[in-house]
Design an enzyme around this catalytic site. Structure first.
Site, PDB file in Angstrom:
ATOM      1  N   ASP A  35       6.438  -0.728   0.617  1.00 59.45           N
ATOM      2  CA  ASP A  35       6.178  -1.692   1.691  1.00 59.45           C
ATOM      3  C   ASP A  35       7.528  -2.339   1.992  1.00 59.45           C
ATOM      4  OD1 ASP A  35       4.832  -3.446   3.493  1.00 59.45           O
ATOM      5  OD2 ASP A  35       4.884  -5.000   1.949  1.00 59.45           O
ATOM      6  N   GLU A  41       5.354   2.473   4.709  1.00 61.05           N
ATOM      7  CA  GLU A  41       4.692   1.892   5.870  1.00 61.05           C
ATOM      8  C   GLU A  41       5.613   1.969   7.090  1.00 61.05           C
ATOM      9  OE1 GLU A  41       1.979  -1.635   5.406  1.00 61.05           O
ATOM     10  OE2 GLU A  41       3.546  -2.526   6.628  1.00 61.05           O
ATOM     11  N   ASP A  43       3.340  -8.043  -1.734  1.00 63.37           N
ATOM     12  CA  ASP A  43       4.146  -6.907  -1.296  1.00 63.37           C
ATOM     13  C   ASP A  43       3.924  -5.690  -2.191  1.00 63.37           C
ATOM     14  OD1 ASP A  43       5.446  -8.204   0.917  1.00 63.37           O
ATOM     15  OD2 ASP A  43       6.684  -9.275  -0.526  1.00 63.37           O
TER      16      ASP A  43
END
Length: 175
Positions: free
Chosen positions: A8, A72, A144
């Site tokens: 992420d 992502e 996160d």
């Protein structure tokens, strides 16, 4: 069996999550965050942040020896400068994976949330809760890190779907 490293990305905090996939079974391996913000007394420049992210992801790859890498995608933020910094952070992580020869898969945030929570509009707390439940964790991972684990889980799900579709095509041809 496959070991999947999920990322992420963030220009200040980059989450990571490592899972092991064996068939439909997902097992937690590790998670955490790469802190690229520096300290209040000595904040890092953008170039230094990107180096921290690249080096951190490279270390994770060396430590966990993943078979696959998932990250992502950039979402369109209201602030173009933030989107550019996020894209650069993604680039630093992707280069680390490419240098290690890992295949890179990219997923939209909505698809990741859909795969883990069941709705693309889930908030961070819902993602944390479902990651914790699905991986049978005894603790709530940082937001996160939970997002990175969700990216890895989304990739595992898509990986299973691709294998299933390939198996179905082979079975149909054999008839």
């Amino acid at each position: 069996m496959a070991i999947i490293l999920g990322i992420d990305p963030g220009s200040r905090m980059t989450g990571y999550g490592v899972i092991r996939q064996q068939g439909n079974q997902l097992t937690y391996v590790a998670s955490g965050c790469i802190n690229a913000a520096g300290t209040p007394r000595k904040p890092l420049s953008l170039a230094e942040k990107l180096k921290v992210i690249h080096d951190g992801v490279s270390e994770l790859i060396a430590q966990f020896q993943p078979d696959e890498f998932a990250i992502e995608q950039v979402f369109m933020a209201r602030n173009p400068d933030s989107a550019l910094k996020l894209g650069q952070a993604r680039g630093a992580a992707i280069v680390a994976a490419a240098c290690a020869g890992l295949p890179v898969a990219e997923y939209a945030a909505r698809l990741v949330k859909q795969a883990v929570v069941g709705t693309g509009a889930a908030d961070k707390a819902q993602v944390q809760h479902m990651v914790m439940a699905m991986l049978k964790l005894g603790h709530r991972p940082q937001a996160d890190a939970a997002d990175a684990l969700a990216v890895a889980m989304c990739h595992a799900h898509n990986r299973n779907q691709a294998i299933l579709m390939a198996t179905n095509k082979t079975t149909r041809r054999a008839r």
